[in-house]
Design an enzyme around this catalytic site. Structure first.
Site, PDB file in Angstrom:
ATOM      1  N   SER A 127       1.671   6.279   3.651  1.00  0.00           N
ATOM      2  CA  SER A 127       1.997   7.346   2.560  1.00  0.00           C
ATOM      3  C   SER A 127       0.833   7.282   1.761  1.00  0.00           C
ATOM      4  O   SER A 127       0.120   6.513   1.090  1.00  0.00           O
ATOM      5  CB  SER A 127       3.412   6.785   1.742  1.00  0.00           C
ATOM      6  OG  SER A 127       3.566   7.704   0.615  1.00  0.00           O
ATOM      7  N   TYR A 151       7.305   0.109  -2.861  1.00  0.00           N
ATOM      8  CA  TYR A 151       7.335   0.903  -1.719  1.00  0.00           C
ATOM      9  C   TYR A 151       6.054   1.121  -1.308  1.00  0.00           C
ATOM     10  O   TYR A 151       5.599   0.878  -0.066  1.00  0.00           O
ATOM     11  CB  TYR A 151       8.072   2.149  -1.986  1.00  0.00           C
ATOM     12  CG  TYR A 151       7.906   3.206  -0.768  1.00  0.00           C
ATOM     13  CD1 TYR A 151       7.070   4.310  -1.197  1.00  0.00           C
ATOM     14  CD2 TYR A 151       8.279   3.089   0.431  1.00  0.00           C
ATOM     15  CE1 TYR A 151       6.537   5.289  -0.191  1.00  0.00           C
ATOM     16  CE2 TYR A 151       7.908   4.121   1.465  1.00  0.00           C
ATOM     17  CZ  TYR A 151       6.942   5.153   1.173  1.00  0.00           C
ATOM     18  OH  TYR A 151       6.855   6.175   1.917  1.00  0.00           O
ATOM     19  N   LYS A 155       3.433  -0.358   1.983  1.00  0.00           N
ATOM     20  CA  LYS A 155       2.630   0.648   3.071  1.00  0.00           C
ATOM     21  C   LYS A 155       1.154   0.116   3.068  1.00  0.00           C
ATOM     22  O   LYS A 155       0.673  -0.364   4.079  1.00  0.00           O
ATOM     23  CB  LYS A 155       2.564   1.927   2.451  1.00  0.00           C
ATOM     24  CG  LYS A 155       4.034   2.678   2.721  1.00  0.00           C
ATOM     25  CD  LYS A 155       4.409   2.837   4.087  1.00  0.00           C
ATOM     26  CE  LYS A 155       5.886   3.721   4.182  1.00  0.00           C
ATOM     27  NZ  LYS A 155       5.991   3.736   5.718  1.00  0.00           N
TER      28      LYS A 155
END
Ligand code: WQD
Length: 377
Positions: A127, A151, A155
């Site tokens: 991402s 989050y 990644k």
């Protein structure tokens, strides 16, 4: 002989659109999904859209390394696309350990199974969140990561785990694809983004406001340093994103040796749009003005994000083709179908697999084959 791809989380928003494009490109696909954030009805539609039923479903959890190894071996998987994972920034801030456990355990499980079985081609769903609040716009992959939420940190950590894994194995090759803002839906309206509860993201919220499910769109901030004061993002049609995955796996499968065993590649358009511009485009797509109010900024938001997409073009000759108007039209078409969807969806029959807790659906048992009357033209 057809190459066979395992899509973990392949029933999800990005995974299902990518499965369709893989099928259309002549690949065979095995979906591994636990349906924690997706639904079975969607999987049953994929053969309808792609016009081929060469897709199998294994219902199970990617965090079960033995299951992943079983699937890799049983189906003779040539490459893995790892989509499965949690993806809500706000949820990750509220419960970081859930994200570290689920996302990293899932990735380690997939990598361990690939190592044990000798499957050595991986596409990872990363991402643009890894860039954080960078002022280097448009952003190339060389910009140092600067994550600002759990989050995004999962990644980045997974990208680094893949770095180390690729370095430790002789012929392992991976691409981590850094998505900017995926939006839209397949033009058939059969699949699209249907978040559970109140949508966090702009496009599904606007679509639900247009459908009368929400009273108006609350715009988070009108005082950013952008053309109209509202936040600017690099929105990319989910079908363009899916086609980027097909181009990426073709690159991996064709490259005999690769001097760089793990590369990170942006998947964005290089064009930014503000919230007000999106609202205007979506109002045009649905034929009426969608109501909105401009409120305070949302914590954690950046003013603007924008991809430098040139590496994807150079590496695997991929270029996004669908513009903002098409994103809005396709998203609205999907939203209207969702609203009118009958109670029961199409269900895919399941048959037993070696391990008791999982199922396989072979082509033979799928009721909706490529030749059936329901396959869209
Ligand atoms: C876009 C713009 C908001 C909702 C998220 C994830 C990120 C990635 C992409 C997975 C911003 C504004 C939004 C609303 C609004 N996903 N907005 N009203 O935050 O850029 O990124 O999706 O990798 O991880 O965080 O997307 O759609 O939430 O916001 O004004 O109701 O729309 O402020 O400017 P975001 P978003």
């Amino acid at each position: 002989m057809k190459k066979r791809i395992l899509t973990t989380g392949g029933a999800g928003y990005i995974g299902s659109h990518t499965t369709v494009e893989l099928l259309k490109a002549g690949y065979s696909v095995v979906i591994l999904d636990n349906f924690e954030n997706s639904d079975r009805d969607r999987v049953a539609r994929l053969p309808l859209i792609a016009g081929t039923a060469d897709v199998r479903l294994v219902e199970g959890d990617v965090r079960d390394a033995q299951l992943v190894a079983d699937v890799l071996k049983h189906h003779k998987i040539d490459a893995v696309m790892h989509f499965a994972g949690k993806k809500a920034v706000s949820e990750s801030v509220a419960d970081p350990l859930l994200y570290y456990h689920d996302n990293i355990t899932g990735a380690v499980s997939v990598l361990s199974a690939m190592r044990d079985i000798g499957c050595n081609k991986l596409i990872f769903s990363s991402s643009a969140t890894v860039y954080g609040n960078t002022n280097h716009l448009p952003t190339p992959e060389t910009v140092p990561p600067s994550v600002s939420n759990p989050y995004g940190r999962t990644k980045l950590i997974i990208e680094e785990i893949i770095d180390d894994t690729a370095a430790s194995l002789s012929n392992f090759q991976a691409l981590s694809l850094r998505y900017f803002n995926p939006v839209g839906a397949h033009s058939s309206g059969f699949i699209g983004e249907c978040p559970r509860g109140v949508p966090n993201n702009l496009f599904p919220y606007i679509a639900q406001a247009a459908a009368g499910i929400r009273d108006y769109v609350q715009i988070h901030g009108g005082d950013y340093e952008t053309s109209d004061g509202t936040g600017s993002r690099d929105y990319i049609h989910v079908v363009d994103l899916a086609r980027g995955h097909v181009a990426a796996v073709e690159h991996l499968l064709s490259a005999s040796t690769n001097p760089t065993p793990h590369r990170k590649v942006n998947l964005g358009t290089g064009q930014g749009h503000t919230v007000l511009q999106v609202l205007q485009a979506f109002s045009k797509a649905c034929g009426f003005q969608i109501p909105y109010r401009i409120g305070p900024r949302r914590a954690g938001d950046v003013a603007a994000s924008l991809a430098d997409p040139s590496l994807g073009l150079a590496l695997f000759h991929w270029k996004p083709m669908l513009g903002l108007e098409q994103m809005c039209q396709d998203h609205w078409h999907f939203q209207k179908r969702e609203r009118n969807k009958p109670g029961s969806g199409v269900r895919m029959p399941l048959c037993a697999h070696e391990t008791a807790s999982n199922h396989l659906v072979s082509n033979e048992t799928h009721p909706l084959t490529a030749g059936s009357r329901d396959v869209p033209n």
